[in-house]
Design a protein around this motif. Sequence first.
Motif, PDB file in Angstrom:
ATOM      1  N   PHE A   3       0.828  -1.198   0.000  1.00 23.27           N
ATOM      2  CA  PHE A   3       0.000   0.000   0.000  1.00 23.27           C
ATOM      3  C   PHE A   3       0.869   1.258   0.000  1.00 23.27           C
ATOM      4  O   PHE A   3       0.608   2.204  -0.748  1.00 23.27           O
ATOM      5  CB  PHE A   3      -0.945  -0.010   1.208  1.00 23.27           C
ATOM      6  CG  PHE A   3      -1.785   1.224   1.294  1.00 23.27           C
ATOM      7  CD1 PHE A   3      -2.842   1.416   0.422  1.00 23.27           C
ATOM      8  CD2 PHE A   3      -1.502   2.222   2.216  1.00 23.27           C
ATOM      9  CE1 PHE A   3      -3.603   2.572   0.467  1.00 23.27           C
ATOM     10  CE2 PHE A   3      -2.258   3.372   2.279  1.00 23.27           C
ATOM     11  CZ  PHE A   3      -3.312   3.545   1.400  1.00 23.27           C
ATOM     12  N   GLU A   4       1.908   1.244   0.844  1.00 20.81           N
ATOM     13  CA  GLU A   4       2.793   2.406   0.934  1.00 20.81           C
ATOM     14  C   GLU A   4       3.471   2.664  -0.423  1.00 20.81           C
ATOM     15  O   GLU A   4       3.590   3.803  -0.866  1.00 20.81           O
ATOM     16  CB  GLU A   4       3.846   2.156   2.011  1.00 20.81           C
ATOM     17  CG  GLU A   4       4.461   3.435   2.513  1.00 20.81           C
ATOM     18  CD  GLU A   4       5.505   3.219   3.594  1.00 20.81           C
ATOM     19  OE1 GLU A   4       5.477   2.176   4.268  1.00 20.81           O
ATOM     20  OE2 GLU A   4       6.362   4.107   3.732  1.00 20.81           O
ATOM     21  N   TYR A   7       0.952   4.140  -2.719  1.00 21.21           N
ATOM     22  CA  TYR A   7       0.710   5.537  -2.365  1.00 21.21           C
ATOM     23  C   TYR A   7       1.791   6.430  -2.969  1.00 21.21           C
ATOM     24  O   TYR A   7       1.493   7.445  -3.606  1.00 21.21           O
ATOM     25  CB  TYR A   7       0.646   5.709  -0.837  1.00 21.21           C
ATOM     26  CG  TYR A   7       0.472   7.157  -0.429  1.00 21.21           C
ATOM     27  CD1 TYR A   7      -0.772   7.762  -0.481  1.00 21.21           C
ATOM     28  CD2 TYR A   7       1.573   7.932  -0.036  1.00 21.21           C
ATOM     29  CE1 TYR A   7      -0.934   9.102  -0.157  1.00 21.21           C
ATOM     30  CE2 TYR A   7       1.422   9.261   0.290  1.00 21.21           C
ATOM     31  CZ  TYR A   7       0.173   9.847   0.230  1.00 21.21           C
ATOM     32  OH  TYR A   7       0.016  11.179   0.546  1.00 21.21           O
ATOM     33  N   LYS A  11       0.311   8.899  -5.713  1.00 19.90           N
ATOM     34  CA  LYS A  11      -0.281  10.019  -4.956  1.00 19.90           C
ATOM     35  C   LYS A  11      -0.459  11.269  -5.827  1.00 19.90           C
ATOM     36  O   LYS A  11      -1.504  11.921  -5.779  1.00 19.90           O
ATOM     37  CB  LYS A  11       0.530  10.337  -3.692  1.00 19.90           C
ATOM     38  CG  LYS A  11       1.960  10.766  -3.944  1.00 19.90           C
ATOM     39  CD  LYS A  11       2.684  11.103  -2.663  1.00 19.90           C
ATOM     40  CE  LYS A  11       4.096  11.552  -3.001  1.00 19.90           C
ATOM     41  NZ  LYS A  11       4.878  11.892  -1.840  1.00 19.90           N
TER      42      LYS A  11
ATOM     43  N   VAL B  17       1.917  16.705  -3.682  1.00 11.34           N
ATOM     44  CA  VAL B  17       1.010  16.365  -2.576  1.00 11.34           C
ATOM     45  C   VAL B  17       1.679  16.704  -1.245  1.00 11.34           C
ATOM     46  O   VAL B  17       2.877  16.459  -1.072  1.00 11.34           O
ATOM     47  CB  VAL B  17       0.658  14.867  -2.636  1.00 11.34           C
ATOM     48  CG1 VAL B  17      -0.276  14.481  -1.511  1.00 11.34           C
ATOM     49  CG2 VAL B  17       0.076  14.507  -3.987  1.00 11.34           C
ATOM     50  N   TYR B  22      -0.318  11.393   3.942  1.00 10.43           N
ATOM     51  CA  TYR B  22      -0.175   9.959   4.238  1.00 10.43           C
ATOM     52  C   TYR B  22      -0.625   9.617   5.674  1.00 10.43           C
ATOM     53  O   TYR B  22      -1.440   8.702   5.846  1.00 10.43           O
ATOM     54  CB  TYR B  22       1.258   9.483   3.956  1.00 10.43           C
ATOM     55  CG  TYR B  22       1.400   7.986   4.042  1.00 10.43           C
ATOM     56  CD1 TYR B  22       0.790   7.155   3.092  1.00 10.43           C
ATOM     57  CD2 TYR B  22       2.106   7.383   5.076  1.00 10.43           C
ATOM     58  CE1 TYR B  22       0.895   5.776   3.172  1.00 10.43           C
ATOM     59  CE2 TYR B  22       2.217   6.002   5.151  1.00 10.43           C
ATOM     60  CZ  TYR B  22       1.614   5.205   4.202  1.00 10.43           C
ATOM     61  OH  TYR B  22       1.717   3.835   4.289  1.00 10.43           O
ATOM     62  N   MET B  26      -3.683   7.086   6.731  1.00 17.19           N
ATOM     63  CA  MET B  26      -3.478   5.931   7.611  1.00 17.19           C
ATOM     64  C   MET B  26      -4.390   6.020   8.837  1.00 17.19           C
ATOM     65  O   MET B  26      -4.915   5.013   9.290  1.00 17.19           O
ATOM     66  CB  MET B  26      -1.998   5.828   8.043  1.00 17.19           C
ATOM     67  CG  MET B  26      -1.061   5.430   6.935  1.00 17.19           C
ATOM     68  SD  MET B  26      -1.649   4.098   5.851  1.00 17.19           S
ATOM     69  CE  MET B  26      -1.538   2.673   6.889  1.00 17.19           C
TER      70      MET B  26
END
Lengths: 167, 87
Positions: A3-4, A7, A11, B17, B22, B26
């Motif tokens: 997921f990281e 991202y 992003k 961004v 982030y 989360m």
Amino acid sequence: LIFEHLYKEYKTLVFNLALQYANNVQDAEEIMQDVFVNIYQHLNSFRQEADIKTWIYRITINQSLDFIKKKQRKKRSFLANLFGIADEKAALEISDFNHPGVDLENKEAIYLLMSKIQNLPENQKTAVILLKIEGLSQQEVAQIMNLKEGAVESLLQRAKINLKKKL
Amino acid sequence: MEQDNLDLLKQIKKIAVSDAMYPKIMQRIERNKMTILPMYKVVIAASLLLGLITTELYIVQNRANPIAETNKINNIIPINDNSLYNE
């Protein structure tokens, strides 16, 4: 960890695409959060044969359109409560245009154009955003929108006709 | 003319961004995790509830039994006259 990585990789794509729909940073950030929460929840059900970038594009587009619809609905009901009637035109206007990617010299012209694009039907709006702002090819847009290339071209032509009428 | 207008859109720049995004995402994911109950917890809660209901029914059943016993005695020794004791 996956997921990281996703991202970090997507992003900028997600945020900027959301920004083209929302036209302001706060809403784009909210859409971005919704998109990544959605990605996190559905990562296990993602079918590997599909292109992940296309999948992320689709999630972002759907989430952005949903967000705008909800916002317009809220605005419409607020206006209806205030004036007793639903003002459709006012609900569709971009009241809070705050696009940091637009230079000051072009701001007015782009604001005018973006507010007309906002009033296009959803699929025409998406075709214009992906082709003209994101700079994707017709083939890529066709894959994202699950259409044939000819259909994308036709959407763009119809969008141009509609914009010409409105401008 | 409209072609020129749409070409204007190409001048929109890409925006970076914010780093704060982030942790926010989360946080939302963690919050969502807490609101979604895992299935095993639901099963444990349902079993406990079922156990409680069964125990309660058993206890109520046992409490009802002395009355049934009295009724049995009344059946064995029937009182047929209607006269009062101190008449």
